[in-house]
Design a protein around this motif. Structure first.
Motif, PDB file in Angstrom:
ATOM      1  N   VAL A  29      -3.333   0.448  -3.819  1.00 51.39           N
ATOM      2  CA  VAL A  29      -2.818  -0.787  -3.459  1.00 51.39           C
ATOM      3  C   VAL A  29      -2.671  -1.749  -4.475  1.00 51.39           C
ATOM      4  O   VAL A  29      -3.126  -1.771  -5.614  1.00 51.39           O
ATOM      5  CB  VAL A  29      -4.167  -1.454  -2.630  1.00 51.39           C
ATOM      6  CG1 VAL A  29      -4.086  -2.719  -2.032  1.00 51.39           C
ATOM      7  CG2 VAL A  29      -4.898  -0.652  -1.506  1.00 51.39           C
ATOM      8  N   SER A  57      -2.156  -5.929  -5.350  1.00 49.30           N
ATOM      9  CA  SER A  57      -2.294  -7.040  -4.582  1.00 49.30           C
ATOM     10  C   SER A  57      -1.559  -8.215  -5.807  1.00 49.30           C
ATOM     11  O   SER A  57      -1.962  -8.143  -6.787  1.00 49.30           O
ATOM     12  CB  SER A  57      -3.743  -7.300  -4.535  1.00 49.30           C
ATOM     13  OG  SER A  57      -3.999  -8.875  -4.158  1.00 49.30           O
ATOM     14  N   TYR A  82       0.914  -1.143  -0.061  1.00 47.58           N
ATOM     15  CA  TYR A  82       0.097  -0.153   0.090  1.00 47.58           C
ATOM     16  C   TYR A  82       0.733   1.371   0.034  1.00 47.58           C
ATOM     17  O   TYR A  82       1.965   1.143   0.647  1.00 47.58           O
ATOM     18  CB  TYR A  82      -0.710   0.050   1.228  1.00 47.58           C
ATOM     19  CG  TYR A  82      -1.907  -1.060   1.582  1.00 47.58           C
ATOM     20  CD1 TYR A  82      -1.315  -2.411   1.840  1.00 47.58           C
ATOM     21  CD2 TYR A  82      -3.177  -0.715   1.440  1.00 47.58           C
ATOM     22  CE1 TYR A  82      -2.223  -3.393   1.916  1.00 47.58           C
ATOM     23  CE2 TYR A  82      -4.108  -1.841   1.540  1.00 47.58           C
ATOM     24  CZ  TYR A  82      -3.743  -2.993   1.967  1.00 47.58           C
ATOM     25  OH  TYR A  82      -4.470  -4.056   2.228  1.00 47.58           O
ATOM     26  N   SER A 101      -4.464  -3.035  -7.570  1.00 49.51           N
ATOM     27  CA  SER A 101      -5.882  -3.387  -7.279  1.00 49.51           C
ATOM     28  C   SER A 101      -6.785  -2.124  -6.867  1.00 49.51           C
ATOM     29  O   SER A 101      -8.147  -2.142  -7.233  1.00 49.51           O
ATOM     30  CB  SER A 101      -5.957  -4.339  -6.309  1.00 49.51           C
ATOM     31  OG  SER A 101      -5.429  -3.947  -5.021  1.00 49.51           O
ATOM     32  N   ILE A 102      -6.129  -1.071  -6.293  1.00 50.48           N
ATOM     33  CA  ILE A 102      -7.154   0.187  -6.009  1.00 50.48           C
ATOM     34  C   ILE A 102      -6.058   1.348  -6.448  1.00 50.48           C
ATOM     35  O   ILE A 102      -5.088   1.539  -6.113  1.00 50.48           O
ATOM     36  CB  ILE A 102      -7.438   0.156  -4.476  1.00 50.48           C
ATOM     37  CG1 ILE A 102      -8.252  -1.295  -4.276  1.00 50.48           C
ATOM     38  CG2 ILE A 102      -7.749   1.367  -3.939  1.00 50.48           C
ATOM     39  CD1 ILE A 102      -8.237  -1.447  -2.856  1.00 50.48           C
TER      40      ILE A 102
END
Lengths: 115, 112
Positions: free
Chosen positions: A48, A50, A33, A55-56
């Protein structure tokens, strides 16, 4: 090794500079993160990764560009930042799967000043 | 409106006093964590609670997770100047994916 290592500790940059923040962990964590934190406020999520895939992205301006070269490394590339981007930038990691693994391990941060 | 309401925002007390910080939500979390952060450093995990009604003790710190897993408290007994810092609660769960929901934080100052 239960550490998340961030470099540099402090960074001062001009608005036309390009710099990179680095983060490393060897705990085998597959989620990593980037957070931004202003003084006396909670961390704000930026990105983020993953399993090495983004992913974010919390609608972060394109002057911030994340990169995850492998499962242990996370970079944040900075270009044409604004003075309001000055903050503590935190890297964190965690294991994936299960409620007991929702905890984050944070690095000590990079204190960034944009002049 | 914050998903996790943390109170109080600021607390200034004398050494030796007791204090409690609260973290409340209308949502259910599968886990709740407490972190402590000093200026210029990253947050350090103090505890994770995952079971409703769970109580965990860490020396002078007592953590409680509500029966319904919607709230938590941190109680410090006989506070010391070394307890000074920013205390953050954070909740996680399947519906939040890889995100943690943070409370707004409690700034604690313990005076000697």
């Amino acid at each position: 090794d239960t550490e998340v290592t961030q470099t540099p500790k402090h960074l001062v940059m001009g608005m036309t500079n390009k710099k990179s923040l680095k983060c490393e962990q060897h705990m085998g964590h597959r989620a990593m993160y980037w957070y931004k934190q202003k003084a006396k406020k909670p961390p704000e999520l930026m990105f983020v990764y993953s399993y090495e895939k983004l992913s974010i992205n919390e609608s972060v301006p394109s002057r911030f560009s994340p990169e995850c070269p492998n499962s242990s490394l996370l970079n944040l590339h900075l270009h044409a930042l604004q003075p309001e981007d000055s903050a503590l930038y935190l890297c964190a990691s965690r294991k994936t799967g299960g409620a007991t693994n929702e905890k984050l391990f944070f690095g000590s941060g990079t204190q960034l000043s944009v002049l | 409106t914050q998903l996790l309401e943390q109170s109080p925002q600021f607390l200034s007390i004398q050494e030796g006093e007791n204090l409690t910080v609260y973290c409340n939500s209308s949502s259910v979390f599968s886990s709740l964590q407490w972190y402590r952060q000093e200026p210029g450093e990253g947050p350090v995990l103090l505890v994770t609670v995952v079971t409703g009604g769970e109580v965990k003790k860490l020396k002078r710190l007592t953590f409680q997770f509500g029966d319904a897993r919607k709230d938590s408290s941190l109680h410090i007994t006989a506070a010391q100047p070394g307890d000074t810092g920013l205390y953050l609660c954070a909740g996680g769960g399947m519906e939040y994916g890889n995100k943690l929901v943070f409370g707004a934080g409690t700034i604690l100052r313990v005076k000697s």
